[in-house]
Design an enzyme around this catalytic site. Structure first.
Site, short mmCIF file in Angstrom:
data_model
loop_
_atom_site.label_atom_id
_atom_site.label_comp_id
_atom_site.label_asym_id
_atom_site.label_seq_id
_atom_site.Cartn_x
_atom_site.Cartn_y
_atom_site.Cartn_z
N SER A 100 1.24 3.54 -2.57
CA SER A 100 0.98 4.54 -3.62
C SER A 100 0.67 5.91 -3.03
CB SER A 100 -0.17 4.07 -4.52
OG SER A 100 -1.34 3.89 -3.76
N SER A 111 -2.56 1.04 14.45
CA SER A 111 -3.16 2.36 14.69
C SER A 111 -3.44 2.54 16.17
CB SER A 111 -4.49 2.45 13.93
OG SER A 111 -5.25 3.55 14.37
N GLY A 158 0.81 -1.22 0.00
CA GLY A 158 0.00 0.00 0.00
C GLY A 158 0.84 1.26 0.00
N LYS A 177 -7.18 -3.48 13.58
CA LYS A 177 -5.95 -2.85 14.07
C LYS A 177 -5.46 -3.54 15.35
CE LYS A 177 -5.40 -0.69 10.69
NZ LYS A 177 -4.14 -0.50 9.95
N ILE A 192 0.99 7.16 4.29
CA ILE A 192 2.07 6.63 5.14
C ILE A 192 2.94 5.65 4.36
CG2 ILE A 192 2.54 5.23 7.20
CD1 ILE A 192 -0.02 6.45 8.46
N ASP A 231 -3.43 -6.88 -5.78
CA ASP A 231 -4.49 -6.64 -4.79
C ASP A 231 -4.34 -7.70 -3.71
OD1 ASP A 231 -6.73 -6.47 -3.25
OD2 ASP A 231 -8.14 -6.42 -4.93
N TYR A 262 -13.28 -1.47 11.76
CA TYR A 262 -11.86 -1.19 11.47
C TYR A 262 -10.99 -1.42 12.71
CZ TYR A 262 -7.89 2.11 10.72
OH TYR A 262 -6.67 2.71 10.63
N GLN A 320 -15.78 3.47 13.17
CA GLN A 320 -14.69 2.53 12.92
C GLN A 320 -14.87 1.20 13.66
OE1 GLN A 320 -11.67 5.41 14.23
NE2 GLN A 320 -10.76 5.30 12.20
N SER A 366 -6.14 3.27 16.91
CA SER A 366 -7.49 2.69 16.92
C SER A 366 -7.49 1.23 17.37
CB SER A 366 -8.12 2.78 15.53
OG SER A 366 -8.25 4.11 15.14
N ASN A 413 1.61 -2.37 5.42
CA ASN A 413 1.01 -1.05 5.58
C ASN A 413 -0.37 -0.94 4.94
OD1 ASN A 413 1.12 2.08 5.79
ND2 ASN A 413 0.82 1.65 3.61
C1 RM4 Z 1 -6.69 5.73 12.19
C2 RM4 Z 1 -7.17 6.60 13.29
C3 RM4 Z 1 -7.22 7.94 12.74
C4 RM4 Z 1 -8.00 7.95 11.43
C5 RM4 Z 1 -7.56 6.88 10.51
C6 RM4 Z 1 -8.28 6.82 9.20
O1 RM4 Z 1 -6.31 4.49 12.46
O2 RM4 Z 1 -8.41 6.21 13.79
O3 RM4 Z 1 -7.71 8.86 13.65
O4 RM4 Z 1 -7.71 9.15 10.83
O5 RM4 Z 1 -7.61 5.70 11.15
#
Ligand code: RM4
Length: 252
Positions: A13, A142, A11, A159, A16, A62, A155, A152, A144, A89
């Site tokens: 392109s 993250s 990832g 993480k 980060i 992909d 998501y 999220q 997160s 990443n």
């Molecule tokens: C991260 C975190 C950030 C958000 C990104 C997309 O892991 O939550 O705050 O900007 O995701």
């Protein structure tokens, strides 16, 4: 640094990943820039690295498709015979309210963020062990992983899972001299959250949540990756390193 060392940054392109690719190329690696398609971003990262006089090639795949993962790692084995650094990443964060997340959104997020990281790590470690390379594997997790996010819910567990996966791999691969670490960025200015940061008071709200009072840039993450890839970081494995401007501790 020993010549001909190869680093794959998934990832890369944009955001980060692109900053990490540029940094590792500046450190002397031949960097494999991975993107889902040969898009403008991949070309831009390639050009930036070449313009700086450093080495990079595209590695289009992909990674949510495990057959594609097998294909690129066979190619890496055949073409270079080695892999020194893998940076997991590639990630997506499609923002959705918890009650709007469908099984498809859940599966897609997990396939890219977690499953791809597992099979890339598995394939990379096999090459490193076969070649007796004291490799470096990292995941860009993250904040997160620890902190919840309103849009999220699907998501955040990817993480958290990335950290536990790196820790488990650290246990398995340490005896081969391979380190496995997790980087936990806070909010970083990248295309993934450009719309979010532009809306309402989101940017100001995020800035005051940090100790430093601003939102980080991709190169803030690339620096620690560069260090962890070095031989002097050999004793750091199974670590989770926050790069969040102090966001996590500010409101404890
Ligand atoms: C991260 C975190 C950030 C958000 C990104 C997309 O892991 O939550 O705050 O900007 O995701």
């Amino acid at each position: 640094m020993e010549n001909n060392q190869v680093a794959l940054v998934t990832g890369s392109s944009s955001g980060i990943g692109a900053a990490i690719a540029e940094r590792l190329a500046a450190d002397g690696y031949l960097v494999l820039i991975n993107a889902r398609s040969n898009n403008q971003g991949a070309q831009r990262t390639l050009k930036t690295i070449h313009d700086a006089g450093n080495l990079a090639e595209l590695c289009i795949a992909d990674l949510s498709d495990t057959a594609e993962i097998q294909r690129i790692f066979s190619e890496i084995r055949e073409r270079f015979g080695r892999l020194d650094v893998l940076i997991n990443n590639a990630g997506i964060c499609p923002f959705h309210e918890w009650d709007e997340v469908t099984p498809e959104i859940w599966d897609q997020t997990h396939a890219t963020n977690l499953r791809a990281g597992f099979f890339c790590t598995q394939a990379a470690a096999k090459i490193m062990i076969d070649q007796q390379i004291h490799g470096r594997i990292m995941v860009i997790s993250s904040i997160s992983a620890i902190k919840g996010g309103t849009v999220q819910t699907h998501y955040c567990p990817t993480k958290g899972g990335q950290i536990s996966m790196m820790n488990a791999f650290a246990v398995c691969l340490g005896k081969h001299g391979i380190t496995c670490n997790s980087i936990l960025p806070g909010t970083i200015e990248t295309p993934i959250n450009a719309d979010y940061l532009a809306a309402g008071n989101n940017r100001a709200n995020l800035e005051i949540q940090t100790c430093v009072g601003y939102i980080g840039m991709p190169h803030d993450v690339a620096g620690i990756v560069s260090f962890l890839a070095k031989p002097e970081a050999r004793y750091i494995t199974g670590a989770s390193i926050l790069v969040d401007g102090g966001e996590l501790i500010k409101h404890l």
